[in-house]
Design an enzyme around this catalytic site. Sequence first.
Site: not given
Lengths: 675, 675, 675
Positions: A142, A312
Amino acid sequence: MRTGVCYFPEHWPSEEWERDIAAMADAGLEYVRMAEFSWGVLEPERGEFDFGWLDEAIELVGDHGMEAVLCTPTATPPKWLVDERPSIRQEEPDGTVRQHGSRRHYCFNSTAYREETARIVERVTERYADSPHVAGWQTDNEFGCHRTVRCYCDDCAEAFRTWLADRYGDIDRLNEAWGNAFWSQQYGSFEEVDPPGPTPAEHHPSRLLAYARFASDSVVEYNRLQADLIREADPNWFVTHNFMGRFPTLNAYDVSADLDRVAWDSYPTGFVQDRYDGEASPDQLRAGDPDQVGMDHDLYRSALDRPFWVMEQQPGDVNWPPHCPQPGEGAMRLWAHHAAAHGADAVLYFRWRRCLEGQEQYHAGLRKADGSPDRGYADAARASEEFAALDSADHVDAPVAVVFDYDSLWALDAQPHAPEFDYWALQEAFYGAVRGRGVQVDVVPPSADLSGYAAVVAPALHLVTEDLADRLTDYVAGGGEVLFGPRTGVKDAENKLRPTSQPGPLTDLVGAAVDQHESLPRRLETAVRRADGPTDDGSDADDGAAPSASFRTWAEWLDPDAAEVRYTYEVDGPADGRPAVVANAVGDGRVTYCGVWPDPDLADALASALLGRAGIRYADRLPDGVRVGYRGGHTWVTNFTGDRLRLPGIDPDSLAVDDADRDAVDAAGDGGEDS
Amino acid sequence: MRTGVCYFPEHWPSEEWERDIAAMADAGLEYVRMAEFSWGVLEPERGEFDFGWLDEAIELVGDHGMEAVLCTPTATPPKWLVDERPSIRQEEPDGTVRQHGSRRHYCFNSTAYREETARIVERVTERYADSPHVAGWQTDNEFGCHRTVRCYCDDCAEAFRTWLADRYGDIDRLNEAWGNAFWSQQYGSFEEVDPPGPTPAEHHPSRLLAYARFASDSVVEYNRLQADLIREADPNWFVTHNFMGRFPTLNAYDVSADLDRVAWDSYPTGFVQDRYDGEASPDQLRAGDPDQVGMDHDLYRSALDRPFWVMEQQPGDVNWPPHCPQPGEGAMRLWAHHAAAHGADAVLYFRWRRCLEGQEQYHAGLRKADGSPDRGYADAARASEEFAALDSADHVDAPVAVVFDYDSLWALDAQPHAPEFDYWALQEAFYGAVRGRGVQVDVVPPSADLSGYAAVVAPALHLVTEDLADRLTDYVAGGGEVLFGPRTGVKDAENKLRPTSQPGPLTDLVGAAVDQHESLPRRLETAVRRADGPTDDGSDADDGAAPSASFRTWAEWLDPDAAEVRYTYEVDGPADGRPAVVANAVGDGRVTYCGVWPDPDLADALASALLGRAGIRYADRLPDGVRVGYRGGHTWVTNFTGDRLRLPGIDPDSLAVDDADRDAVDAAGDGGEDS
Amino acid sequence: MRTGVCYFPEHWPSEEWERDIAAMADAGLEYVRMAEFSWGVLEPERGEFDFGWLDEAIELVGDHGMEAVLCTPTATPPKWLVDERPSIRQEEPDGTVRQHGSRRHYCFNSTAYREETARIVERVTERYADSPHVAGWQTDNEFGCHRTVRCYCDDCAEAFRTWLADRYGDIDRLNEAWGNAFWSQQYGSFEEVDPPGPTPAEHHPSRLLAYARFASDSVVEYNRLQADLIREADPNWFVTHNFMGRFPTLNAYDVSADLDRVAWDSYPTGFVQDRYDGEASPDQLRAGDPDQVGMDHDLYRSALDRPFWVMEQQPGDVNWPPHCPQPGEGAMRLWAHHAAAHGADAVLYFRWRRCLEGQEQYHAGLRKADGSPDRGYADAARASEEFAALDSADHVDAPVAVVFDYDSLWALDAQPHAPEFDYWALQEAFYGAVRGRGVQVDVVPPSADLSGYAAVVAPALHLVTEDLADRLTDYVAGGGEVLFGPRTGVKDAENKLRPTSQPGPLTDLVGAAVDQHESLPRRLETAVRRADGPTDDGSDADDGAAPSASFRTWAEWLDPDAAEVRYTYEVDGPADGRPAVVANAVGDGRVTYCGVWPDPDLADALASALLGRAGIRYADRLPDGVRVGYRGGHTWVTNFTGDRLRLPGIDPDSLAVDDADRDAVDAAGDGGEDS
Ligand SMILES: [Zn+2]
Ligand SMILES: [Zn+2]
Ligand SMILES: [Zn+2]
């Protein structure tokens, strides 16, 4: 279409790994992501490596017929490294240094950190270059999360100056391009240019845009450093990165160019709480919003025009939004199907098991802290089983392109001129209207080839070059249908106004100019009224929409030249009666310019008119929270509401937007049934 | 009465200057303000000056029969100067240094910057000392804008110590004057005194007041440095400065003492959004509030008791408030007339043309970015034409003085004791009530000679010296009528309480003491009730006001001695029945003390009673947004609402507050007509 | 039971001392607290002491038959000391240093300040070691006020490392205890551990808890330094400290262990404004909330299981809350009686006289600035007179213990997972329900011996060790009755989850496990419904409560094992029908686990059921704002509302929760009468 899970063996006693990994396989999972954040375990002291635990975990994954996806551990440089090379830390505009103690505390431009990154990535990739069980790698984690794209340290200042020198060549060109005669902001040399720090008044918008571009480019470069090393170690691996949802500071198209596959992290009930425009409804708090999540699916799919992964997927309650309500029944299955419908090839749940320690103890996993199944486990297992029939290579066909432009986002972010002006929310207003008619959408950059699309929507294409204007004009002249939103064509590539009226180089195409703009506090917002009389394309005549519709936040008063008026303002104010929406025919195509931020009814009227003109088959207007997707011959009806799906006012045939067999999948909060 | 405009030739190709300047003259404009913020263009490198562009522009202005007003460019020191002498930058209390990249990034006390200021001001003024086309100079721009009056750098620390030594002589006098025995805040020497930085708890109020005074004085000194140099270069020039609206940290009376003429910058629809008490109404969002703007007109006119200029008049939408709604139709003309009625001698619009670059791209001009007329242009041209009949030297006669005291403002700002206690808003409550009866007002400092006024209103004269108390007592004894508001007479000149009851040295004059005070959250605010029975002046008997009226925020329980009770509390709380407003007769005059922050009905009742007692002719209560002004034999009725003006309940004759010919001017939002 | 007042003779001319002190004695006051904050007066320059003023004031106090309570002056180190030893100053996490200019600007761990503290405390205590008029000492003032418990300076960093080394022995034990494998947060040595500074994402919860404990322990150590020196100087003195109300960062139990007597500072109308959950009602704004104040009375009484003092009792309006409404009539007397009922042995008003200078000018005293009586004076005098009959040694008997755990508070503060989750407010919800039935409460730490209590309430015992679980189990098995609230038994002693379901080691005792938890935004909060059918203890059958009751913020879905279901969720969401409250019988006792944050009706139903099961006599539910207390044979009915007390639905006999004579005292806002 496959499923998987993210696992941290280093958090658990090794004697539990076998049980955990076997249970993954039992659920039909096929990928296990590992090694994220593991630098401290892999290299507890400089040069002292411990790969044993990871070797063993990978082996177990392979033993159970699954594949490992590994992560470079660079998102969390350990304390010994930070202490040894403190310059790697990020710095805020006011000089505050971000310290060790959470994650992402490094600067993308740190020369020290790039050295350390190369060192660790080489070491871990070389270790597993021969492994038959490792499918590929995720770079870092991320990028940019926790507002870390933009750093203001000395390394960044140096890199910014180099970036500027590369872009502008000499300082006079920069001064000219930005317009630095304003407020004596001229520079005598690139050495004089600093990152934008604390100032008494607001910053120069061109400087802010440059810094936003530079910062995003810095991440691109940093990711490329890692991607190259991974491919060097084993060219058979895929390289991916897990982007965030609705993430405004990193150009995902640019980063993706160095990836084999795009992945992102989807947390529907978190996103409606912390990055949603307006207060989330009870349904949204339980299942998220399909358009908010769907637009990211479409963006990340479009980035490489290739099936993407959800790296995710929310598995239950999560720790980081303001509140952590439990998702509705079946929501974890619903989200997987929704992703599949939008073109995902894999959905990996995050995480396997609720962690006992550290910052994410309040983040659910598929298994509870004690290892027993949690709410998401049954959902995940059922989804795995249902996905067996799906071919992961299926393409998602989209007749409509929504143009998403990070440069425009950054320019508008520097000059919103209304506190609630949010580029992403405006995009969603138009995107949701098309999706609300059951039509699929690609979310593409302005540089995309538009020729394959029957219609194009550009909600706020704020920065428009002559070249882009030409390409759009050619597209329309060749029969394309375009819908523009407000604040389009306002700026040049450097975030300066042009000495012409707006929409600048698009004015001829639009057949109208913007006489005035205004941003409106809530108590001044009102409505537009549909213009009477026949239209050249009949687009508005039969749409059944109400003659009046409300708008919000932004209003432009249009002066039509060649264009016809579609809507005029119906307000208690000086705009009353002025044109708000106009339409123009150019060559074989047509273009509509909407000068307001439309509320849903107006957005729907404009979208359905566009689809009609473009000859795209579209559905009756779907209820909020209900969306349709189709891919590889399957149709999904996904219901994000807590109500059983009746679709009372909708003819089932109207949902058949594709000729494929229908294979409706419904996974509503309370177990609504197929329709 | 003249009009003008602010122009930045350096932002435009020189081949467009002729066209631009000719169009100014066509609109009847007579002044062109230039050279503001131009340091970077005038001196691109140290010692390398370029005056050619400005020479040429001034020549063109003269050629078209207009006059130039020049600005010293000190509001924007260029980057080379900041890099060379970094100590010029402002510092925040926590040590954050304000950097180059916007404007006003210099410290008023910087010794380096005072040197540089002298150097550049000498250079530019000497250049134009012989010009027949330059009428005068504006020093800098909007001193203190962007919270820049108070700086906390080392130069300021030194200057503060010197200022304190000058004021107090020795440190024991300072300790005594402030009361530093409290919490062990004694100083051993002036060297020990720092600017107020970050502390665990709140600061000493006397220290805060001293710092506020010192900071304001620093600006006075800095302005004087410039004014002296300008006059030295050419004693025929006028020297002015453009103050801001509703600006709380700079004592405009003090700065004005060094000016020939006071100017200020008026942005009505911006001010109601970012410095208004309460949420702006739709009408206010379209045209501003006449009392908010009017009070600044009156303050800046009163500063030198001389016609003032509006140096920057809002020309359309502006960039800096939260939202930028378009002004109502004719608003730009309305504001010019409103300024004229309040005593302006010139109104210059800001700016000529929407700028293509930098921070103000979202700020309209009289012309659009492409040079064509924008909404304000026709308004400005019409106002110019209408103003031809007016004599710019006409004085504005005001029978009422409102006492505005920066020291009281700063003292109350240090100890508001209610989050919503805003000195300026309280002043407006009383000011608006007098203006709402069509009566003109001077806004004067406590040091003003009051003998010429029939009535005086002092809404919150918080700091009262014995000398001031004596002067007020003499004024009343001589037949003056005074209305005091709450929190009057509370402190001595050093922001300390006196060991007496409040209103301190005014107690005898008021004929009552304050037994208790309280600040009230909204849910405790309620009402006062008019005392029954006849009054000695009949002031309340015939006002037609309702017997009950609400108040807000602040309440004092009064103990009348000589005074009569006018209103008592009507609340569900311990104040019930206690006196809230009292009146006293002293010599030939009378005084009313109002212990609450009055809501509009009560403020009107108090104001009309005051006007009645003072023998001032007043109108029926005017509608909100409608105000009357008269000057030089003309009467203006200005309508800031979107409604056509009918004044149904008002006898037209009642508006004739002056015996002059009536020349009603109305410029309502929707084109209301003369009444 | 005695009364007193806080006096600052150094703020007043010495010729007024005699008058002031005589007036104190006239009001029946017996204690005069002095010398607080007086360092600057006592030692104007290093080594130059001036005790004369204090000698004289003490003498006068003694002359009038009163006793002095002295304070060490360490809360306000003077400027010369700060300049000489700047390292004593507190530092914020971002490096901002807190400067001189208010109070509490020193660091508890500063080695320099500990030296200076020892020096001044030795000097002042030795001075008065022989005085017959000094009863005892208060250390410093309000430790931790203005967020000063937690400092982040270099001395603190060093002290933290030492504290960690003492606690964990070696760094691997720390890494293991906290779980530092998460996000690569392992440390290689104690030297690597810093105080928690600015980080991109949230901090590790175990590190935050450790820092909270360390910081509180630092204050304990600092207080002990002072207490030891005071006792050394004169072992006959008592040593006390004045804690703050509802104060979350300092473990008062730990500090109290070094005191002879606990004192605290009570400001009811301030506390309801700045540390109350929800908006204060008009009654609360006038008199405060009896449960908010009462819980602090009970906590500080329980700390040493001994009568406490109110060292500062609000005397009228105060300066530091957002607003300063006047207290209701008689409130100052009401609060003194309320304190007496809760076990106070002395109530000292703060302050004697409104101060003319410095930060507290807007803080009332018993006397006005001019020395005349203010509103509180008559109240204080009346209370003194009424207290003559009371014996100060009387113990307060409480059949119920509420377990208050600072470690749990700090753990939940690090991970609230709902913005409105406030530990103290949740405690008050349960505490208020017991008090609302007229039953007295001790507020004890988890380490307390519970054997003497008939019932125990643990609203959120978040951190539970095996040892504590065993003790609670033994308590229940031996016939004790326990009521647990939500989020109990979640963490181990280091703020880590256990690899078991919750409530962890209490699971067997509770007879149920927590399947899921969720935090809820307001729009998702709803209700629970009472389970049908008979219960083993009949506790819910006859309570007359409505079958449905609302809850807020937090919900746990319970899986009962041995336990019976008492309430189930009645919501539009996935929890519907799941158990929310369960009850279990273990040995001779029973335990109820409530998985929600109860609204008042549910809290009352649970509390009354608990009291019933425990055989504690309880009253009809008292109206909000009305509470009953009994001590030494007297009963107080205290009415904090503005309404005259009628208690219409309440049988007077039901108030007789004690067999003692009733001596009802009522001091309602508007003078309600005895009931
Ligand atoms: Zn950096
Ligand atoms: Zn300065
Ligand atoms: Zn410290």
